[in-house]
Design an enzyme around this catalytic site. Sequence first.
Site, PDB file in Angstrom:
ATOM      1  N   LYS A  97       0.841  -1.246   0.021  1.00 20.17           N
ATOM      2  CA  LYS A  97      -0.045  -0.003  -0.218  1.00 20.17           C
ATOM      3  C   LYS A  97       0.961   1.171   0.073  1.00 20.17           C
ATOM      4  CE  LYS A  97      -3.766   2.098   2.542  1.00 20.17           C
ATOM      5  NZ  LYS A  97      -3.355   3.480   2.884  1.00 20.17           N
ATOM      6  N   GLY A 158      -7.772  10.107   9.045  1.00 19.25           N
ATOM      7  CA  GLY A 158      -8.103  10.242  10.469  1.00 19.25           C
ATOM      8  C   GLY A 158      -9.218  11.160  10.930  1.00 19.25           C
ATOM      9  N   GLY A 185     -10.602   8.859   5.861  1.00 18.04           N
ATOM     10  CA  GLY A 185     -11.648   9.953   6.142  1.00 18.04           C
ATOM     11  C   GLY A 185     -12.997   9.559   6.510  1.00 18.04           C
ATOM     12  N   ASN A 206      -9.538   2.615   9.298  1.00 18.92           N
ATOM     13  CA  ASN A 206      -8.815   2.342  10.734  1.00 18.92           C
ATOM     14  C   ASN A 206      -9.439   3.237  11.798  1.00 18.92           C
ATOM     15  OD1 ASN A 206      -5.297   2.291  11.319  1.00 18.92           O
ATOM     16  ND2 ASN A 206      -6.901   1.898  12.530  1.00 18.92           N
TER      17      ASN A 206
END
Length: 257
Positions: A97, A158, A185, A206
Amino acid sequence: MDELIIAGRSFRSRLMVGTGKFASNEQMANTIAASGAEIVTVALRRVNVNDQQDDLLNHIDRNRYLLLPNTSGARDAEEAIRLARLARAAGCDPWIKLEVTPDPYYLLPDPIETLKATEILVKEGFTVLPYINADPVLAKHLQEAGAATVMPLGAPIGTNKGLKTRDNVAIIIEQATVPVVVDAGLGAPSHAAEAMELGADAVMVNTAMSVAGNPQLMAEAFGIAVEAGRKAYLAGLGKEQQQAVASSPLTGFLRDK
């Protein structure tokens, strides 16, 4: 539900999850399991992939999940490429990634360095999943360079703001020749469902899970939302209307006879 296919590999789940910000490794492992995800990202800067005793890695079942190393923290293509090579040398699958974020405040990805790194890593045999701004032109260049997916942000990492880039993500999806994974987001299951209803092939989550009061329950909610959004997309959403349209006929009532 239909399977997600990336670089010829099939996955039942269309939800990818990260491993950062959890209160403990046990909580992380339980949350991942509750999500139903099969792809788990790990920041190469947070673990020692050469150390078989690394505590975080010991909590991720490599037989159950595809461990997807990410180059989080890399400031340019050179640094990202070095991290990817280290992961492969340590025995990780050649999947990466790709994150190149030179700005420490907003953590927005560098399009030029991301494209440069993708071109080099693809030539070296990596399966590259690049994290990008929701830029349809860049997405096309990355696909032409051999990226296995494109991963446009919904909002800055985040922030939990949701799909603020909706219109551009829709264009990327329309033009895509590889899976589109909305990454960053998404702060609520409804955000994930919205992305899937739009036609995204998968989403990456996450922070929304790790900061929740009950991370495991939130992971379950995201898993359900992703499935619901995908099914809605496949079913075909009705078009928006300006004028009210009755769902029942307005003629033929008993009083009209």
